[in-house]
Design an enzyme around this catalytic site. Sequence first.
Site, short mmCIF file in Angstrom:
data_model
loop_
_atom_site.label_atom_id
_atom_site.label_comp_id
_atom_site.label_asym_id
_atom_site.label_seq_id
_atom_site.Cartn_x
_atom_site.Cartn_y
_atom_site.Cartn_z
N HIS A 131 6.26 -9.97 -1.74
CA HIS A 131 6.19 -9.13 -2.95
C HIS A 131 7.15 -7.95 -2.74
O HIS A 131 7.35 -7.49 -1.61
CB HIS A 131 4.75 -8.61 -3.08
CG HIS A 131 4.45 -7.89 -4.35
ND1 HIS A 131 4.82 -6.59 -4.57
CD2 HIS A 131 3.80 -8.28 -5.48
CE1 HIS A 131 4.40 -6.21 -5.77
NE2 HIS A 131 3.79 -7.22 -6.34
N ASP A 209 0.53 -7.47 4.51
CA ASP A 209 0.21 -7.16 3.13
C ASP A 209 -0.93 -8.10 2.72
O ASP A 209 -0.71 -9.29 2.52
CB ASP A 209 1.47 -7.38 2.27
CG ASP A 209 1.17 -7.33 0.79
OD1 ASP A 209 0.02 -7.06 0.41
OD2 ASP A 209 2.12 -7.55 0.01
N GLN A 212 -3.28 -9.88 -1.76
CA GLN A 212 -3.81 -11.09 -2.40
C GLN A 212 -4.81 -11.82 -1.52
O GLN A 212 -5.31 -12.88 -1.91
CB GLN A 212 -2.66 -12.06 -2.74
CG GLN A 212 -1.71 -11.57 -3.79
CD GLN A 212 -2.35 -11.40 -5.16
OE1 GLN A 212 -3.44 -11.90 -5.44
NE2 GLN A 212 -1.68 -10.66 -6.02
N LYS A 235 -7.56 -5.11 -7.24
CA LYS A 235 -7.51 -6.58 -7.19
C LYS A 235 -8.82 -7.15 -6.65
O LYS A 235 -8.96 -8.36 -6.50
CB LYS A 235 -6.34 -7.04 -6.32
CG LYS A 235 -4.96 -6.76 -6.95
CD LYS A 235 -3.87 -7.37 -6.13
CE LYS A 235 -2.50 -6.80 -6.41
NZ LYS A 235 -1.93 -7.22 -7.70
N CYS A 374 7.19 -9.82 -9.34
CA CYS A 374 7.68 -8.89 -8.29
C CYS A 374 8.11 -9.66 -7.03
O CYS A 374 7.89 -9.20 -5.91
CB CYS A 374 6.64 -7.84 -7.93
SG CYS A 374 6.17 -6.81 -9.31
C1 LIG Z 1 1.20 -9.72 -2.43
C2 LIG Z 1 1.18 -8.39 -3.09
N1 LIG Z 1 1.52 -7.32 -2.39
C3 LIG Z 1 1.51 -6.08 -2.92
C4 LIG Z 1 1.15 -5.88 -4.22
C5 LIG Z 1 1.16 -4.50 -4.76
O1 LIG Z 1 -0.11 -4.11 -5.12
P1 LIG Z 1 -0.30 -2.78 -5.95
O2 LIG Z 1 0.48 -2.95 -7.21
O3 LIG Z 1 -1.78 -2.73 -6.18
O4 LIG Z 1 0.19 -1.68 -5.10
C6 LIG Z 1 0.78 -6.97 -5.01
C7 LIG Z 1 0.45 -6.78 -6.43
O5 LIG Z 1 0.56 -7.68 -7.22
C8 LIG Z 1 0.79 -8.24 -4.43
O6 LIG Z 1 0.45 -9.32 -5.14
#
Ligand SMILES: Cc1ncc(COP(=O)(O)O)c(C=O)c1O
Length: 417
Positions: A131, A209, A212, A235, A374
């Site tokens: 992401h 990270d 998800q 989430k 993203c």
């Molecule tokens: C794999 C992953 N990492 C990071 C993020 C970023 O999360 P946030 O927008 O809550 O900071 C997301 C959000 O869709 C994500 O799917």
Amino acid sequence: MGVAVTPATTLDAQKLRADFPVFDELVNGKPFAYLDSASSTQKPRQVLDAMREFYEHSYANVHRGVYALAERATAGYEGAREKVRAFVNAPSNREIVFTRSATEALNLVAYAWGLDNLGPGDVVVITELEHHSNFVPWQFIAKRTGATFAHIPIDDFGELQLDALDDIEKLGNVKVVANNLVSNSLGTINPVEKLAAWAHEHGAIMVVDAAQAAPHRPIDVQALGCDFLAFSSHKLCGPSGSGALWGRRELLEAMSPFNLGGEMIRSVRLDATSWNELPYKFEAGTPAIAEAYGMGVAIDYITEVGLDAIAEHEHELTAYALDLLGEIPGMRLFGPPAERRAGIVSFEVEGVHPHDVAQILDWEGIAVRAGHHCTQPLMTRLGVAATTRASFYLYSLPEDVDRLVAGIRKVKDTFGV
Ligand SMILES: Cc1ncc(COP(=O)(O)O)c(C=O)c1O
């Protein structure tokens, strides 16, 4: 707390939906099929009610007042920290930093650790399916420090090609490996334990990270063997504006602060400032107090439903969706087989733009996401500008999948493909 079912290895999504006011409503005159939980989840009454009660009866700034309300607010806020600690099995509360989101948590590590620990000759390793939140900060900090920015490519299933590590290690001193545990675009479950072991063999840190992953499967930072792990509250049925970073204590202790200001200091003089103890060194200013509290309540909620049961439920829906979607002519399904992926299904209806697919599905009361999610480097690798993505959570039903499939047939009829 009284969720609609008791914790078990299986869950009853239909019963759980009673906890979510949004499902009482029709969307475009139809029952709501919400298939965009990877983007953000709906909120149960338990979280909404608890936050309202907190604001009504326990709200004040934290760590500052000596009066009763301030002490209640601080107890609620710090209680949430303990819930996060237990949720990821961290050794200590001091290692849990409240952030605004997974994005802020990952930026914190990239800036506060990266700026002081990277330089020419060092290598930062990310993956082709990261992401942007775990890609762009590392790309930026690598450029700023002169470090090499390398990526692990994926194969045609959207799984990491770990053989590439043999070439990557020749590029210099590997200092960081940063990877998502579950890909938000493909649902791939990535081999983080293996990557962490490889990172440590090379004297590097492992940044996970878990945006998800944490909402959908049990997380144990000690079993993963990582050094940092980030996720967002919104989430996992909690409010937006809050998230958490877990970091190994010795690394957090050695790092400079990320944001500067009130609360993160021990003493401030005209000539010098010293930093507060962990985790407050990384929590400058007034935090998102009720939101951190709400994240704690959301963690209670999903823990009571059962993380194993959630993972199993989503696995069943994913396998069902892949089977049915695979039968539709002209569908391109991205990502690994159901047994190696989480509850995310990305696809292309050949001859129809993903935004048109999403628009027609919306008319049917079905919410999906269309776009690059993203993950533009991943889209480049897949050879598409965007995909349509359906994602599941504890309140998703097999009927939602049936309606998705019927909706796609309608899309194809509309476009004559
Ligand atoms: C794999 C992953 N990492 C990071 C993020 C970023 O999360 P946030 O927008 O809550 O900071 C997301 C959000 O869709 C994500 O799917």
